[in-house]
Design an enzyme around this catalytic site. Structure first.
Site, PDB file in Angstrom:
ATOM      1  N   GLU A 423       0.826  -1.121   0.001  1.00  0.00           N
ATOM      2  CA  GLU A 423       0.011   0.006   0.098  1.00  0.00           C
ATOM      3  C   GLU A 423       0.813   1.238  -0.087  1.00  0.00           C
ATOM      4  O   GLU A 423       1.001   2.373   0.798  1.00  0.00           O
ATOM      5  CB  GLU A 423      -1.036  -0.115   1.283  1.00  0.00           C
ATOM      6  N   GLU A 502      -4.027 -10.620   0.185  1.00  0.00           N
ATOM      7  CA  GLU A 502      -4.758 -10.436   1.653  1.00  0.00           C
ATOM      8  C   GLU A 502      -6.046 -10.966   1.281  1.00  0.00           C
ATOM      9  O   GLU A 502      -6.673 -10.476   0.326  1.00  0.00           O
ATOM     10  CB  GLU A 502      -4.849  -9.151   2.160  1.00  0.00           C
TER      11      GLU A 502
END
Ligand code: GAL
Length: 989
Positions: A423, A502
């Site tokens: 991220e 994820e």
């Protein structure tokens, strides 16, 4: 004192003076000394304190003692500040690369003794394996340099400053620095020297670095060694005693790759390692080599020629007392636990772990995605304006980070993919990192989820993609573009292997739908599985003012900005207790598939390469949960990818009980991570004869009734139950509420993703709006007839025009009391409901209900989208153990498909309940708890739950699924509970 360096906390450069290139973390016989231990410590509120503390003769008498490694905020009972938890938010103004003047700064000092014979060393190197976030180091008053990159190793050449005998090392650590902008991971901010500090004497003629690249093809191993040493250090000898290998190279040019016949390959399933030594006259380095070849062929990710499916977890380094300080025994046990729960892969979210962890991963067997220490998520909050990932000023820091990551860990066979970080948006610095990896290690693919369009990465990765989106990625035919991609970019992404870096956010009770994701992996070869978010909760063990221990989350340390309990999202609780989700995961990903055909069972081996010779297959038959026969199946060794059909035993079928066959694959011998007999996979077969459910008896002659009435063991006053089986009991009371789970509170999702919720509004909010947590009742009628009592209640909430009619009929059926409850919603309920249940309160009196025995699904809690770990059987548990201690109290403890339940007090039967299926064969579930859903919903921590004098039994006709909407998709429509009519029928004795 003159400072050679004047790094500033706002410097985007990765520090100055640390040795480059970075090198492997090697096991060497070169002399070394650990500088771990007690250091002197002083905490200052700003970064601009005088640097006089670094002087040799500085008087640190007034300072505290602090253990190294440690995080100072976790030492000294709050005397050194407190931990801060944020997810995306920066705990300081977004003013890159600057940080506030309020910048906790920890000065550390210690003396150390350097042996006299180290004077012969060519160099003396001081190594830091992890310091958060920026540090400067002095030896004997001379500044050696500075470094940022908290979870990365930094070495300094201190030869010119050290001397035999007594020396002083001083380290200044700033909590905040420019580096904090690129270390914005979702975790606690924990400053300090939190990994080892080591002093090493580098011998003349030693090995600067060793990289054993290994491969495995067609039964042959390959060794391609890269030796970094002075030409004068030669000859260099490489030995693999077990394979009879000894190679001596007398000059660098002679070091060429060679093949070895007859080696066993390394895989996560059979982690075969060979001890290797590499020596010069001056130094020997010991490694454990595993032979394996990583490769991408088309859209398949292969190791040793076979497709890998990741049944992985995201692993942070976190410990309730030590934070990110490594504890090898704890880490080893954690990894062994992963193996016991069928976890085969680890993503080191979101930074390199302690280097020893990778030795353990090599040894126990995991596919590892090794991630660099990089995240700039907070810039997402400002539309990525100023994001370091695309700003040339940060390029050097990015490259330094990836270089330190890859160089340190390159020798590990377990590492099969490098990940650039997490991220951090996208940009040229990430592309540069990827180019660097490709040039340095052509054999391992590069991963980075944020490269949505696949410009510079080798695998396609997404997080929290819904089941339909994941399926869409697996298919070719779909015209629908992939998220964030043009059609052309989407087509490119579909040429690559896909993984979910994820998925299945395991916060609180949940997630649901593991099985839906798993099914896709077997349908679409492009899909390579994924990594559950996440392995464990990050709770920090602390106490309330009155000394009650609890696991703290965001906000518990008085942080100015924080993200609450979003850090408690693991399949393991902070105290190492596996949650039911981990059992569910284990059952869903079990590497064997059992398919029953008549008197045969097909056993499919879904493993990567290992056959089933390490397993035994045992079976047992139970009648209503009581064992009646057992034995072992005769199963030949099934090779990976194949299946075998074997005969089932003769199954004795009961006339008046349910007959279930259970088959289990268990370890035939103990391993490094489990004992002999450990269960790897389970399946059940229902061989019950059909038995009719007693019909509802039609009754007539109803007339209004009041006063007392007794029906068998049930006693009523004016139609209201007062005693059951000789003890005070009230109920049934309609219960539509459950203490919202973290997923119920989640508002994640796009319109149309599920019809269960409304995008942007959590289900829990809608339930509170509709008053499900504050229902009131108006008794409409009480009537009786021979052997029966009937009440009708209208249940509704304040200011609501919708209601539920509840008709309860108590009747005597032989010597049993039957309760039939008809639940009928009015029109006008628009949301999903958490449950449709009835509640009984059982005050403690002299005999508190403290346990349950049941025949139904168990042993752990289960919900409609999380049922795979549950099996049909007979179970018992204390009220305490029926509930899971989620860090934030919430719905827990529901056991599905109940047949019979006995409530107990100190193991003595108090009440026996039989649950009859409804006309569609559906059976209710039950929850037995010391608290009502409303009480649980009010508590933010377990210690806030009130003392209880009552046990509450809720029998649910149905429960809503779990989903993972705290950070992911809502409950799949099939498992969402909508307002609907339901019947509950119980026989009570
Ligand atoms: C992801 C992130 C993780 C964690 C998770 C939610 O977006 O990569 O670090 O924050 O969400 O728990």
């Amino acid at each position: 004192m003159l400072s050679r360096f004047s790094p500033h906390v706002s410097d985007t450069a990765p520090g100055r003076g640390a040795l480059r290139p970075a090198r492997s973390w090697l096991h060497s016989d070169a002399p070394s000394r650990s500088l771990n231990g007690s250091w002197r410590f002083r905490l200052s509120p700003t970064a601009s304190v005088a640097e006089d503390f670094a002087a040799e003769d500085f008087d640190d008498q007034d300072w505290d003692d602090l253990p190294v490694p440690s995080h100072w905020v976790l030492e000294g009972d709050g005397a050194h500040g407190r931990p801060i938890y944020t997810n995306i938010q920066f705990p300081f103004p977004i003013d890159p690369p600057h940080v506030p003047d309020e910048n906790p700064t920890g000065d550390h000092r210690r003396h150390f003794d350097m042996p006299a014979d180290w004077s012969d060393a060519e160099r003396v190197v001081l190594r830091f394996d992890g310091v958060e976030s920026l540090f400067r180091v002095w030896v004997n008053g001379v500044e050696m340099g500075s470094a940022g990159g908290s979870r990365l190793a930094h070495e300094f050449d201190v030869t010119s400053a050290v001397r035999p005998g007594d020396n002083v090392v001083a380290v200044r650590v700033h909590q905040w620095s420019a580096a904090s902008y690129v270390e914005d991971q979702d975790q606690w901010w924990l400053p300090g020297i939190f990994r080892d500090v080591t002093l090493t004497a580098r011998p003349a003629g030693g090995l600067e670095d060793v990289w054993l690249r290994t491969g495995f093809t067609d039964g042959h191993g390959r060794v391609d060694a890269e030796i970094t040493a002075e030409p004068t250090a030669y000859p260099v000898t490489l030995r693999i005693p077990e394979l009879g290998i000894e190679r001596t190279w007398s000059a660098p040019a002679e070091v060429t790759p060679f093949d070895i016949a007859d080696v066993d390959p390394w895989s996560a399933e059979r982690p075969r390692l060979y001890d290797v030594t590499v020596s010069t006259a001056a130094e020997t380095v010991t490694l454990r080599a595993g032979f394996r070849t990583v490769e991408i062929r088309g859209d398949q990710f292969l190791v040793n020629g076979r497709r890998v499916v990741f049944h992985g977890v995201n692993r942070h380094e976190t410990h309730p007392l030590r934070g990110r300080v490594f504890d090898e025994a704890h880490a080893r046990e954690d990894l062994a636990r992963m193996k016991r729960f069928n976890v085969n892969a680890i993503r080191t979210s979101h930074y390199p772990p302690h280097p020893r962890l990778l030795d353990l991963a090599d040894e126990l067997g995991f596919w590892v995605v090794l991630e660099c220490d990089l995240e700039t998520h907070g810039f997402g909050e400002v539309d990525w304006v100023g994001n370091p990932s695309d700003d040339p000023t940060w390029r050097e820091a990015y490259l330094d980070r990836i270089e330190r990551t890859v160089e340190r860990d390159k020798n590990h066979p377990s590492i099969v993919i490098w990940s650039l970080g997490n991220e951090a948006g996208t940009g040229s610095n990430l592309a540069a990192m990827s180019a660097w990896v490709h040039a340095r290690d052509a054999e391992r693919p590069v991963h980075y989820e944020g490269d949505y369009t696949g410009e510079y990465t080798d695998v396609y990765s997404r997080m929290y993609a819904s089941v339909p989106e994941t399926e869409q990625i697996g298919t070719d035919g779909s015209r629908s573009p992939l998220l964030h991609c043009t059609p052309a970019q989407g087509a490119r992404q579909r040429t690559k292997p896909f993984l979910l870096c994820e998925y299945a956010h395991a916060m609180g009770n949940g997630p649901g739908a593991f099985d839906q994701y798993e099914a896709l992996v077997h349908q679409y070869p492009r899909l390579h599985g994924g990594f559950v978010w996440e392995w464990r909760d990050h709770g920090i063990l602390t106490t309330t003012a009155d000394g009650t221990p609890f696991y703290a989350y965001g906000g518990d340390f008085g942080e100015v900005v924080h993200d609450g309990n979003f850090v408690m999202d693991g399949m393991l609780l902070s105290d190492d207790v596996p949650t039911p989700s981990l059992h569910e995961f284990k059952a869903v990903v079990q590497p064997l598939r059992f398919t029953f055909h008549g008197d045969k069972v097909a056993i499919g081996n879904l493993r990567h390469t290992a056959d089933t010779s390490d397993l035994r297959f045992r079976w047992r038959v139970e009648h209503d949960g009581a064992p009646v026969a057992s034995g072992y199946l005769d199963v030949p060794a099934v090779v990976a990818g194949d299946s075998a059909r074997v005969s089932l035993p003769r199954i004795p079928v009961a006339q008046d009980a349910e007959t279930w066959l259970t088959v289990e694959a268990v370890l035939a011998a103990g391993t490094a991570w489990a004992e002999e007999g450990h269960v790897i996979a389970t399946a059940q077969l229902d061989r019950s004869l059909h038995r009719p459910v007693p019909r509802v008896r039609a009754r007539t002659g109803w007339r209004p009734a009041d006063g007392t009435l007794t029906l068998g063991t049930a006693e009523f006053v004016d139609g209201t139950l007062v005693r059951l089986g000789g003890r005070a009991v009230t109920g049934p009371r309609l219960e539509l509420f459950r203490a919202p789970t973290d997923n119920d509170e989640g508002a994640w999702g796009e319109v149309g993703e599920s019809d269960a919720g409304i995008a942007g509004v959590s289900n829990a909010e809608l339930w509170r709006r509709d008053g499900l947590d504050r229902l009131t009742t108006r008794r409409v009628s009480v009537e009786r007839t021979a052997g029966a009592l009937r009440t009708v209640d209208k249940v509704s909430a304040a200011n609501s025009g919708s209601w539920v009619m509840v008709e309860s009929i108590w009747s005597l059926e032989g010597d049993e009391v039957e309760l039939r409850v008809e639940i009928e919603p009015s029109r006008g309920w628009h949301t999903v409901w958490p449950r449709i249940g009835i509640c009984f309160d059982l005050p403690d009196g002299d005999a508190p209900v403290d346990g349950a025995e049941w025949f139904g699904l168990g042993p752990l809690e289960s919900y409609p989208d999380s049922l795979r770990a549950a099996r049909t059987g007979r179970f018992s548990a204390t009220v305490r153990d029926l509930a899971v201690d989620y860090a934030r109290p919430q719905e827990t403890g529901h056991r599905s498909a109940l047949r019979r339940l006995t409530l107990t007090c100190a193991d003595t039967e108090v009440l026996r309940v039989e649950a009859l299926p409804d006309t569609r064969g559906r059976r209710p579930g039950f929850t037995l708890s010391r608290h009502t859903p409303q009480e649980i919903a009010r508590a933010e921590h377990p210690f806030e739950l009130p003392n209880s004098t009552t046990s509450h039994l809720i029998v649910d006709a149905a429960q809503h699924g779990l989903g993972s909407r705290a950070c992911g998709p809502d409950v799949w429509p099939e498992f969402a509970l909508r307002p609907e009519s339901r019947t509950i029928r119980l026989r009570i004795t």
